[in-house]
Scaffold this motif. Sequence first.
Motif, PDB file in Angstrom:
ATOM      1  N   MET A 216      -4.828  17.143  -1.304  1.00 34.33           N
ATOM      2  CA  MET A 216      -4.971  16.435  -2.706  1.00 34.33           C
ATOM      3  C   MET A 216      -4.691  17.072  -3.649  1.00 34.33           C
ATOM      4  SD  MET A 216      -6.851  13.520  -2.056  1.00 34.33           S
ATOM      5  CE  MET A 216      -7.598  13.297  -3.643  1.00 34.33           C
ATOM      6  N   TYR A 217      -4.443  18.296  -3.706  1.00 33.75           N
ATOM      7  CA  TYR A 217      -3.585  19.198  -4.899  1.00 33.75           C
ATOM      8  C   TYR A 217      -2.293  19.246  -4.963  1.00 33.75           C
ATOM      9  CZ  TYR A 217      -8.649  19.749  -5.903  1.00 33.75           C
ATOM     10  OH  TYR A 217      -9.858  19.582  -6.199  1.00 33.75           O
ATOM     11  N   GLN A 218      -1.529  18.533  -3.942  1.00 38.91           N
ATOM     12  CA  GLN A 218      -0.106  18.705  -3.895  1.00 38.91           C
ATOM     13  C   GLN A 218       0.728  17.973  -5.217  1.00 38.91           C
ATOM     14  OE1 GLN A 218       1.727  20.933  -1.801  1.00 38.91           O
ATOM     15  NE2 GLN A 218      -0.673  21.598  -1.017  1.00 38.91           N
ATOM     16  N   ALA A 224       1.732  10.049  -7.058  1.00 35.73           N
ATOM     17  CA  ALA A 224       1.483   8.856  -6.714  1.00 35.73           C
ATOM     18  C   ALA A 224       0.347   8.285  -7.456  1.00 35.73           C
ATOM     19  CB  ALA A 224       0.650   8.833  -5.261  1.00 35.73           C
ATOM     20  N   PHE A 225      -0.322   9.097  -8.031  1.00 36.82           N
ATOM     21  CA  PHE A 225      -1.416   8.684  -9.221  1.00 36.82           C
ATOM     22  C   PHE A 225      -0.769   8.358 -10.459  1.00 36.82           C
ATOM     23  CE2 PHE A 225      -4.854  11.352  -6.970  1.00 36.82           C
ATOM     24  CZ  PHE A 225      -5.641  10.365  -6.565  1.00 36.82           C
ATOM     25  N   ALA A 226       0.389   8.992 -10.741  1.00 39.37           N
ATOM     26  CA  ALA A 226       1.039   8.679 -12.002  1.00 39.37           C
ATOM     27  C   ALA A 226       1.802   7.545 -11.769  1.00 39.37           C
ATOM     28  CB  ALA A 226       2.075   9.654 -12.192  1.00 39.37           C
ATOM     29  N   LYS A 227       2.106   6.823 -10.539  1.00 40.58           N
ATOM     30  CA  LYS A 227       2.685   5.612 -10.406  1.00 40.58           C
ATOM     31  C   LYS A 227       1.654   4.520 -10.199  1.00 40.58           C
ATOM     32  CE  LYS A 227       6.755   7.043  -7.943  1.00 40.58           C
ATOM     33  NZ  LYS A 227       7.592   7.237  -6.520  1.00 40.58           N
ATOM     34  N   THR A 230      -4.009   3.890  -6.483  1.00 32.84           N
ATOM     35  CA  THR A 230      -5.553   4.007  -6.301  1.00 32.84           C
ATOM     36  C   THR A 230      -5.822   5.305  -5.425  1.00 32.84           C
ATOM     37  OG1 THR A 230      -6.073   2.557  -4.392  1.00 32.84           O
ATOM     38  CG2 THR A 230      -6.038   1.449  -6.658  1.00 32.84           C
ATOM     39  N   GLN A 231      -7.116   5.734  -5.761  1.00 28.44           N
ATOM     40  CA  GLN A 231      -7.434   6.949  -5.002  1.00 28.44           C
ATOM     41  C   GLN A 231      -7.548   6.588  -3.530  1.00 28.44           C
ATOM     42  OE1 GLN A 231     -10.823   9.168  -6.646  1.00 28.44           O
ATOM     43  NE2 GLN A 231     -10.837  10.577  -4.983  1.00 28.44           N
ATOM     44  N   LYS A 232      -8.209   5.660  -3.140  1.00 27.76           N
ATOM     45  CA  LYS A 232      -8.072   5.188  -1.737  1.00 27.76           C
ATOM     46  C   LYS A 232      -6.718   5.126  -1.022  1.00 27.76           C
ATOM     47  CE  LYS A 232     -11.283   2.184  -0.733  1.00 27.76           C
ATOM     48  NZ  LYS A 232     -12.101   0.688  -0.813  1.00 27.76           N
ATOM     49  N   THR A 233      -5.686   4.528  -1.712  1.00 29.11           N
ATOM     50  CA  THR A 233      -4.405   4.292  -1.220  1.00 29.11           C
ATOM     51  C   THR A 233      -3.859   5.741  -0.929  1.00 29.11           C
ATOM     52  OG1 THR A 233      -4.160   2.032  -2.465  1.00 29.11           O
ATOM     53  CG2 THR A 233      -2.231   3.299  -1.763  1.00 29.11           C
ATOM     54  N   HIS A 238      -1.260   8.458   2.031  1.00 32.78           N
ATOM     55  CA  HIS A 238      -0.426   9.559   1.700  1.00 32.78           C
ATOM     56  C   HIS A 238      -0.980  10.946   2.388  1.00 32.78           C
ATOM     57  CE1 HIS A 238       2.206   7.209  -0.740  1.00 32.78           C
ATOM     58  NE2 HIS A 238       1.010   6.586  -1.033  1.00 32.78           N
ATOM     59  N   VAL A 239      -2.137  11.166   1.999  1.00 32.69           N
ATOM     60  CA  VAL A 239      -2.792  12.239   2.082  1.00 32.69           C
ATOM     61  C   VAL A 239      -3.339  12.486   3.782  1.00 32.69           C
ATOM     62  CG1 VAL A 239      -5.011  13.906   1.971  1.00 32.69           C
ATOM     63  CG2 VAL A 239      -3.832  12.706  -0.163  1.00 32.69           C
TER      64      VAL A 239
END
Length: 322
Positions: A216-218, A224-227, A230-233, A238-239
Motif C-alpha cells: 500500500m505504501y509503494q 494510482a490514487f493520483a489518477k 478508488t481505494q477499492k480498485t 493492483h495491491v
Amino acid sequence: MLAYIIRRTLYVIPVVLGVALVTFILFNVVGWDAATQMLGKHASVDEIQALRQQLGLTGPKFFNWEAARQGPWLRVFDSQWFRYVKQLATLDFGRSFASNQRISTLMLNGMGPSLVLAVPIFVIELVVSITIALLAAYYRNTWIDRCIVILSIIGLSVSYLVYIMVAQQVLAYQWGLFPIWGFESARYLILPVMVGVVTGLGGQVRFFRTVMLDEMYQDYVRTAFAKGCTQKTVLFKHVLKNAMIPVLTSVVLTIPFLYTGNLLLETFFGVPGLGYLNVEAINSTDYPVIKATVFVGSVLYLFASLLTDICYAMVDPRIKLR
C-alpha cells in the motif's frame, strides 16, 4: 523457461542425495542402536542381530573394503549406505516393524485421509486469511484494523491443544453438534477442519496483512490514487496482484505439509492419516516408518521450492528465469 525447469530439476538430484545422506547419518550412523531401541533391553543377542539384518543395519556403513579385497571389487558397494540408496531409488522402504506391512502401502493408505483433512483446511484458511488481510488493509489505522491485529495475536498465543480440547468438550461432548472421534463420514471431518482453520488464521492474517500494507505504501499505489482510482480498485486490482509473490511463497511451501498430515488433529480426532501413522510409529519405535516419512517429506519440500520459483515468473513478468 523449459530450459530453466530442466536445469533446476537436475539441481534437485544432488540435493536429494544430500537429504538422503543426512537421513542416513541420523538413523544409521549416530550413536544409538535402532534394533536395541526397538526390542528393548531384555531382547537376546540373536533377536537383536536378526532385526539388524532386517533393517539393513549390518555390515560397514559406507564402503565394504574388506569384501572388495576378498572378492570382486564391486563388493565394495555392499554397505548400509548403498543398500539405502537402492531402497530409495526403487521406492522400497521395507516393512513396518510394528505391523509387518509394506511401508509404501501404509503411506499410500494414510495419504488419502490426510489430504481429505488437510486440503479443506488449507483452502478455507487461505481464502479467509487473505480476505481478512485485505479488510485490514482497506480499513488500515482504524479500530477495525486494530481489532483484527489484537484477535490475530490472541489466536497465535493460544495453544493448539487448547483449541482441540475446548472444541471436543463444548461443541462435541456438551452440545453434541459433532462426533468426537472417528473417520466414518464427512460429518466427522467438520470439527477438525474448523479447529485447523481457526488455529492457523492468526499467523496467516498477520503475515498477509503485513504484505498488503507493505504494498500500500509503494509508488505505484500513490500513482494510482493520483489518477483517480478508488481505494477499492487500488486494493483489489493492483495491491492484491503485486502481493502474490510472498503469498505464493507461503502457499506453495505449505503444500508438502499437506502430505505429512496434522499430527495433533489426526491423533485427537482419530483420522487414520500420515500424521496418525507417524505418531503411532514414534510410540512403537517403528524405526523404518519414521525414516521413510522423514525422507519423503524432505523431497516433497524440495520440489515445492522448485514450483515456487516457477510460479514467480508466472505472476510477475519482471522476473526472468535464466
